[in-house]
Design a protein around this motif. Structure first.
Motif, PDB file in Angstrom:
ATOM      1  N   CYS A 118      -3.444  -1.713  -6.652  1.00  0.00           N
ATOM      2  CA  CYS A 118      -2.948  -2.349  -5.439  1.00  0.00           C
ATOM      3  C   CYS A 118      -2.318  -3.686  -5.816  1.00  0.00           C
ATOM      4  O   CYS A 118      -2.910  -4.481  -6.547  1.00  0.00           O
ATOM      5  CB  CYS A 118      -4.092  -2.569  -4.459  1.00  0.00           C
ATOM      6  N   THR A 119      -1.098  -3.893  -5.312  1.00  0.00           N
ATOM      7  CA  THR A 119      -0.427  -5.172  -5.557  1.00  0.00           C
ATOM      8  C   THR A 119      -0.079  -5.853  -4.236  1.00  0.00           C
ATOM      9  O   THR A 119       0.880  -6.611  -4.160  1.00  0.00           O
ATOM     10  CB  THR A 119       0.833  -4.982  -6.428  1.00  0.00           C
ATOM     11  N   ASN A 120      -0.878  -5.578  -3.218  1.00  0.00           N
ATOM     12  CA  ASN A 120      -0.705  -6.269  -1.957  1.00  0.00           C
ATOM     13  C   ASN A 120      -1.282  -7.676  -2.106  1.00  0.00           C
ATOM     14  O   ASN A 120      -1.916  -7.991  -3.106  1.00  0.00           O
ATOM     15  CB  ASN A 120      -1.393  -5.490  -0.831  1.00  0.00           C
ATOM     16  N   ILE A 121      -1.122  -8.496  -1.109  1.00  0.00           N
ATOM     17  CA  ILE A 121      -1.406  -9.933  -1.219  1.00  0.00           C
ATOM     18  C   ILE A 121      -2.835 -10.241  -1.689  1.00  0.00           C
ATOM     19  O   ILE A 121      -3.030 -11.064  -2.581  1.00  0.00           O
ATOM     20  CB  ILE A 121      -1.059 -10.690   0.093  1.00  0.00           C
TER      21      ILE A 121
ATOM     22  N   GLU B  90       0.749  -0.081  -2.559  1.00  0.00           N
ATOM     23  CA  GLU B  90       0.435  -1.009  -1.482  1.00  0.00           C
ATOM     24  C   GLU B  90      -1.053  -0.914  -1.152  1.00  0.00           C
ATOM     25  O   GLU B  90      -1.796  -0.178  -1.794  1.00  0.00           O
ATOM     26  CB  GLU B  90       1.296  -0.712  -0.262  1.00  0.00           C
ATOM     27  N   CYS B  91      -1.468  -1.568  -0.136  1.00  0.00           N
ATOM     28  CA  CYS B  91      -2.872  -1.706   0.242  1.00  0.00           C
ATOM     29  C   CYS B  91      -3.627  -0.384   0.214  1.00  0.00           C
ATOM     30  O   CYS B  91      -3.157   0.626   0.735  1.00  0.00           O
ATOM     31  CB  CYS B  91      -2.960  -2.321   1.639  1.00  0.00           C
TER      32      CYS B  91
ATOM     33  N   CYS C 266      -9.512  -4.771   0.115  1.00  0.00           N
ATOM     34  CA  CYS C 266      -9.153  -6.193  -0.016  1.00  0.00           C
ATOM     35  C   CYS C 266     -10.357  -7.072  -0.343  1.00  0.00           C
ATOM     36  O   CYS C 266     -10.219  -8.087  -1.012  1.00  0.00           O
ATOM     37  CB  CYS C 266      -8.479  -6.676   1.266  1.00  0.00           C
TER      38      CYS C 266
END
Length: 146
Positions: free
Chosen positions: A81-84, A113-114, A118
């Protein structure tokens, strides 16, 4: 008379979703991928016929979702995952490590993505198994297990 087990499973999924072909599509694609490892052109045609969804729409769905595969892969794929949240947690460092060591890895890797982890960033998936709080050391351990 031989029954096609895939057709039967598709019909069961469609029944579960009370005939709603749009809701049934992704579970059908997941089922076929679980059974066969990927979704072939033959299966796309079959799904289209049973669900009454155009082949183009099925292909669009397959290309949108990173976890659905159109071709058989010889290696497992690690999705990072390279989301924020994951970027802030160190996903960039993980991707750099993977790129530097790609020739020694026993799996392929891709950014995505997500993935809904998280709170355990940086996170990834391999064979739908969640990987939490990743680090280069954890990647090395994973590589040894595969």
């Amino acid at each position: 008379m031989n029954k096609n087990p895939i057709k039967e499973k598709i019909r069961e999924i469609l029944d579960y979703y009370e005939g709603n072909k749009n809701l049934a599509l992704i579970p059908v694609l997941n089922m076929i991928q679980d059974e066969e490892g990927f979704i072939s052109d033959e299966r796309i045609k079959e799904i289209s016929g049973i669900l009454g969804i155009k082949k183009k729409r099925i292909i669009e769905t397959l290309t949108f979702y990173h976890f659905l595969k159109r071709e058989r892969k010889s290696k497992k794929t690690l999705y990072i995952c390279t989301n924020i949240s994951c970027l802030l947690g160190g996903a960039e460092k993980i991707m750099e490590f993977l790129k530097e060591n790609k020739n020694e890895l026993n799996f392929e890797f891709k950014e995505c993505e997500c993935i809904g982890l998280c709170d355990h960033a940086p996170a990834g998936l391999i064979e739908f198994k969640p990987l939490k709080n990743l680090s280069p050391e954890k990647i090395k351990e994973l590589n040894e297990k595969i």
